[in-house]
Design a protein around this motif. Structure first.
Motif, PDB file in Angstrom:
ATOM      1  N   SER A  78       0.846  -1.190   0.000  1.00 60.72           N
ATOM      2  CA  SER A  78       0.000   0.000   0.000  1.00 60.72           C
ATOM      3  C   SER A  78       0.881   1.239   0.000  1.00 60.72           C
ATOM      4  CB  SER A  78      -0.933   0.028   1.214  1.00 60.72           C
ATOM      5  OG  SER A  78      -1.646   1.256   1.252  1.00 60.72           O
ATOM      6  N   MET A  80      -0.531   3.964   0.125  1.00 63.64           N
ATOM      7  CA  MET A  80      -1.392   4.909   0.830  1.00 63.64           C
ATOM      8  C   MET A  80      -1.050   5.001   2.315  1.00 63.64           C
ATOM      9  SD  MET A  80      -2.892   5.766  -1.814  1.00 63.64           S
ATOM     10  CE  MET A  80      -3.700   7.074  -0.929  1.00 63.64           C
ATOM     11  N   ASN A  81      -0.756   3.866   2.949  1.00 58.22           N
ATOM     12  CA  ASN A  81      -0.441   3.902   4.385  1.00 58.22           C
ATOM     13  C   ASN A  81       0.848   3.165   4.739  1.00 58.22           C
ATOM     14  OD1 ASN A  81      -1.131   1.216   4.192  1.00 58.22           O
ATOM     15  ND2 ASN A  81      -3.012   1.371   5.391  1.00 58.22           N
ATOM     16  N   CYS A 167     -13.564   1.703   5.047  1.00 56.00           N
ATOM     17  CA  CYS A 167     -13.147   2.815   4.194  1.00 56.00           C
ATOM     18  C   CYS A 167     -12.159   2.352   3.137  1.00 56.00           C
ATOM     19  CB  CYS A 167     -12.503   3.927   5.028  1.00 56.00           C
ATOM     20  SG  CYS A 167     -10.929   3.451   5.791  1.00 56.00           S
ATOM     21  N   LEU A 169      -8.798   4.187   0.718  1.00 56.88           N
ATOM     22  CA  LEU A 169      -7.814   5.266   0.808  1.00 56.88           C
ATOM     23  C   LEU A 169      -7.499   5.788  -0.585  1.00 56.88           C
ATOM     24  CD1 LEU A 169      -5.333   3.657   3.371  1.00 56.88           C
ATOM     25  CD2 LEU A 169      -7.365   5.050   3.844  1.00 56.88           C
ATOM     26  N   GLU A 170      -7.660   7.077  -0.753  1.00 52.19           N
ATOM     27  CA  GLU A 170      -7.306   7.765  -1.986  1.00 52.19           C
ATOM     28  C   GLU A 170      -6.273   8.827  -1.639  1.00 52.19           C
ATOM     29  OE1 GLU A 170      -8.363   7.202  -5.070  1.00 52.19           O
ATOM     30  OE2 GLU A 170      -9.841   5.644  -4.596  1.00 52.19           O
ATOM     31  N   ARG A 173      -7.112  11.645   0.950  1.00 54.83           N
ATOM     32  CA  ARG A 173      -8.422  11.539   1.598  1.00 54.83           C
ATOM     33  C   ARG A 173      -8.753  10.092   1.949  1.00 54.83           C
ATOM     34  NH1 ARG A 173     -13.140  11.045  -2.357  1.00 54.83           N
ATOM     35  NH2 ARG A 173     -12.216  10.248  -4.285  1.00 54.83           N
ATOM     36  N   VAL A 174      -9.613   9.962   2.941  1.00 55.89           N
ATOM     37  CA  VAL A 174     -10.177   8.672   3.328  1.00 55.89           C
ATOM     38  C   VAL A 174     -11.615   8.634   2.825  1.00 55.89           C
ATOM     39  CG1 VAL A 174     -10.870   7.221   5.270  1.00 55.89           C
ATOM     40  CG2 VAL A 174      -8.703   8.482   5.362  1.00 55.89           C
ATOM     41  N   PRO A 176     -15.113   6.991   3.190  1.00 55.11           N
ATOM     42  CA  PRO A 176     -15.954   6.098   4.002  1.00 55.11           C
ATOM     43  C   PRO A 176     -16.836   5.220   3.109  1.00 55.11           C
ATOM     44  CG  PRO A 176     -16.131   8.403   4.715  1.00 55.11           C
ATOM     45  CD  PRO A 176     -15.466   8.410   3.379  1.00 55.11           C
ATOM     46  N   ARG A 200     -10.864  -0.745   9.150  1.00 57.23           N
ATOM     47  CA  ARG A 200      -9.496  -0.309   8.872  1.00 57.23           C
ATOM     48  C   ARG A 200      -9.074   0.726   9.906  1.00 57.23           C
ATOM     49  NH1 ARG A 200      -8.034   0.674   2.687  1.00 57.23           N
ATOM     50  NH2 ARG A 200      -6.029  -0.076   3.495  1.00 57.23           N
ATOM     51  N   GLU A 202      -7.640   3.489   9.615  1.00 60.57           N
ATOM     52  CA  GLU A 202      -7.829   4.894   9.256  1.00 60.57           C
ATOM     53  C   GLU A 202      -9.230   5.407   9.575  1.00 60.57           C
ATOM     54  OE1 GLU A 202      -4.380   3.340   7.127  1.00 60.57           O
ATOM     55  OE2 GLU A 202      -6.437   2.604   7.364  1.00 60.57           O
ATOM     56  N   LEU A 203     -10.209   4.499   9.680  1.00 59.56           N
ATOM     57  CA  LEU A 203     -11.576   4.912   9.983  1.00 59.56           C
ATOM     58  C   LEU A 203     -12.365   3.709  10.485  1.00 59.56           C
ATOM     59  CD1 LEU A 203     -13.859   7.090   9.829  1.00 59.56           C
ATOM     60  CD2 LEU A 203     -14.374   6.170   7.561  1.00 59.56           C
TER      61      LEU A 203
END
Length: 645
Positions: A78, A80-81, A167, A169-170, A173-174, A176, A200, A202-203
């Protein structure tokens, strides 16, 4: 190396049954098939009738039984994270069994439908395989898809369970997912019995237990601790493996149905012969599991062939830069990369010289394959120069599930021709016909069709809609599958796919290809990507209109560039093209899979009613296009006449 292609293709032509029987014998069957192909079953016939197998077994357990259980099956990365993970075949079996146990505990069995609405994470792949293990039918919906579109898919397939995540991940932004899913379930007439929700970090989403929400991770961990064993369920080769709803669907969904037997035989054959990878090699399809490329070449084909497959959460640019692809190739020693041309156009736009390649070791990369959108020769040449490996454009569709036309890397490459996807693969008898169904002379633009029967691995029908499948794909050209693509076949049998048939412009009686004009536009040194559409003209019927996105750091006068592109097209194609209008735009509207929304742009330009496509990546781009068209005297209705989706 002398290509084996012509001998292999001739072998298929001489005895298709023997060809596919030999391919099928390389996989495991619980019960041998009685007939390779039965023309009397299904809409156009069915493959491997009487056979019983299991796709999950052939993807995972088979390799464990062959002593390869400790080898890598799935690599997760990823951008993203920063998460990374590797799973051996043995570990993948454990993960899949635990999810299958949860599904089985909630009553999911052979033939039941499960909608998977997840981001690009390992649990999504394992959930697909868990459905296959049980003989259940999965339908993957792109994560973050609009609630209305998700609801129509839940209804159409009659989903018993939905598997989702809190969620996605872009960049920046996250997203939902849970509110979208809740809204979809509320709208759907078919109410899933449970919704498995993966939380996840992140949310975290609030679970609606009264609506059947179940914590995915907790339920799966219980089965892992218990060591629950879930054996693969034998299914008929002709039983459905999955339903995939095609992008751009409006109104009644169109679900492509793929079977178990033919699907695994065809995909297994392609990995060695088309893509040239061996068991243990790392293969990366930089796509999404919500699309057919993700189904075929992130999940099923690499695992069937014993490859390690890369699951990547990120974008080709901006996560963090245009070197992301090179970093992944280097980190995991990727042998073959498969992605959409739009990804390389984005990289080329941000890094015109490809300087970031020098920061990574790409010595293991052997080939790049492109598909999903017409690959203009300029992008191909740029990729070849930057990567120093063969860049192979090949052509196929959601409906076919694997390449119809390609340059088979595994059989030895054929000579390349600019703009051509090369030769038909075994199983596909490709012809080019005029609108009346007669063959056109070689080199003449026409309708590309495939003689029936379609080979293993292609769609068998639309979900619960055989007659709709016949009318849409088989009726216009009797005895053939209509691809709805237009192109030419040259004297040597090379095929060039020029445009969707509805993108052919009829200008004063001349049939003109948008693809040919886009090729020329892309030749301009300042152009990163482009699109050409036909707009209504009272005198000529239609005239072409071009849109170009410039490379980063281009600071020249845009009006001058527009004039140069017009002159270039008129010089290369001639005055018959009637090409007079080019507009510089910041971005082109695309689906999430990278296809340019030419049809919607055309409706906006002509002031016709249009709907916001469900699969659009960024809706704001269409408003920008509409504004520019109005400034140039198009889009007679302000902002277009937008209908509700």
């Amino acid at each position: 190396m002398q290509s084996k292609y012509f001998d292999i293709y001739a072998n298929w032509q001489a005895d298709p049954d023997a060809f596919w029987r030999a391919a099928a014998e390389k996989l495991d069957w619980y019960k041998p098939f009685d007939t390779v192909f039965d023309a009397d079953q299904g809409v156009y016939g069915r493959w491997f009738v009487g056979g019983e197998t299991n796709t999950c077994f052939n993807c995972l357990d088979r390799h464990v039984h062959q002593g390869r259980g400790s080898e890598t099956s799935l690599i997760f990365d990823s951008a993203m994270n920063g998460a990374r993970a590797r799973f051996t075949f043995e570990e993948a079996v454990s993960e899949v069994q635990a999810i299958a146990a949860v599904l089985r505990n909630h009553g999911v069995g052979k033939g039941d439908r499960v909608v998977i609405y997840m981001p690009m994470i390992p649990e999504a792949v394992f959930s697909m395989l868990a459905c296959a293990r049980l003989g259940a039918v999965h339908s993957v919906v792109f994560g973050g898809f609009a609630a209305h579109e998700l609801a129509t898919r839940i209804d159409d397939c009659g989903a018993k369970v939905v598997i989702s995540a809190s969620c996605g991940l872009e960049p920046g932004r996250v997203v939902p997912y849970k509110p979208l899913l809740d809204h979809a379930v509320d709208m759907a007439k078919t109410k899933p019995e449970i919704c498995l929700i993966l939380q996840r970090d992140e949310l975290h989403a609030p679970l609606r237990y009264e609506h059947g929400d179940v914590d995915f991770r907790h339920a799966v961990e219980v089965e892992k601790v218990n060591g629950t064993v879930v054996d693969c369920v034998p299914v008929a080769a002709t039983d459905p493996l999955y339903i995939l709803y095609t992008s751009g669907t409006t109104g009644q969904p169109k679900g492509v149905v793929r079977d178990n037997g033919g699907h695994m035989v065809a995909l297994h054959w392609t990995m060695e012969n088309v893509y040239g990878v061996k068991p243990g090699d790392v293969f990366w399809a930089a796509s999404d599991i919500g699309w057919v490329v993700g189904h075929s070449y992130i999940v099923y084909a690499p695992l069937l062939a014993g490859n390690a497959t890369v699951l990547f959460e990120g974008k080709p640019v901006g996560t963090p830069d245009a070197g992301t692809f090179w970093r992944v190739i280097s980190d995991y020693d990727v042998k073959v990369l498969f992605t959409a041309p739009t990804a390389f156009r984005a990289i080329r736009r941000d890094e015109p010289e490809g300087d970031l390649v020098r920061d990574y070791d790409l010595s293991g990369l052997q080939a790049l394959f492109l598909a999903g959108e017409r690959a203009d020769p300029e992008t191909l040449k740029w990729a070849e120069r930057v990567l120093q490996v063969p860049v192979i454009d090949h052509w196929w569709q959601t409906e076919t599930g694997w390449p119809m036309v390609a340059n088979p890397f595994g059989l030895g490459l054929l000579p390349f021709k600019d703009g051509s996807t090369t030769q038909p693969m075994p199983g596909y008898a490709v012809e080019v016909l005029n609108d009346e169904g007669h063959p056109v002379p070689r080199g003449t633009l026409g309708n590309i069709v495939v003689k029936l029967p379609l080979p293993p691995g292609c769609l068998v029908s639309f979900w619960n809609a055989d007659e709709r499948f016949r009318q849409a794909c088989l009726t216009e050209f009797p005895g053939y599958y209509k691809t709805a693509d237009a192109g030419v076949m040259d004297e040597e049998g090379y095929i060039s796919v020029m445009a969707r048939t509805d993108d052919i412009i009829n200008c004063a009686g001349h049939r003109l290809s948008t693809g040919a004009m886009e090729e020329v536009c892309a030749m301009h040194p300042d152009v990163a990507e482009c699109a050409v559409i036909g707009v209504a003209d009272p005198l000529k019927g239609q005239v072409p209109c071009g849109f170009v996105v410039l490379k980063n750091r281009v600071s020249r006068d845009e009006a001058a560039i527009e004039r140069e592109v017009v002159d270039l097209v008129r010089s290369e194609i001639g005055p018959v093209a009637a090409f007079r209008t080019v507009m510089v735009v910041k971005r082109l509207p695309k689906t999430r899979s990278g296809k340019i929304l030419r049809g919607t742009m055309q409706k906006i330009a002509d002031g016709m009613p249009w709907t916001m496509p469900a699969t659009i990546d960024d809706p704001a781009i269409l408003d920008e296009i509409s504004s520019i068209l109005q400034q140039r005297g198009y889009a007679r209705a302000p902002g277009g006449i937008k209908e509700s989706a």
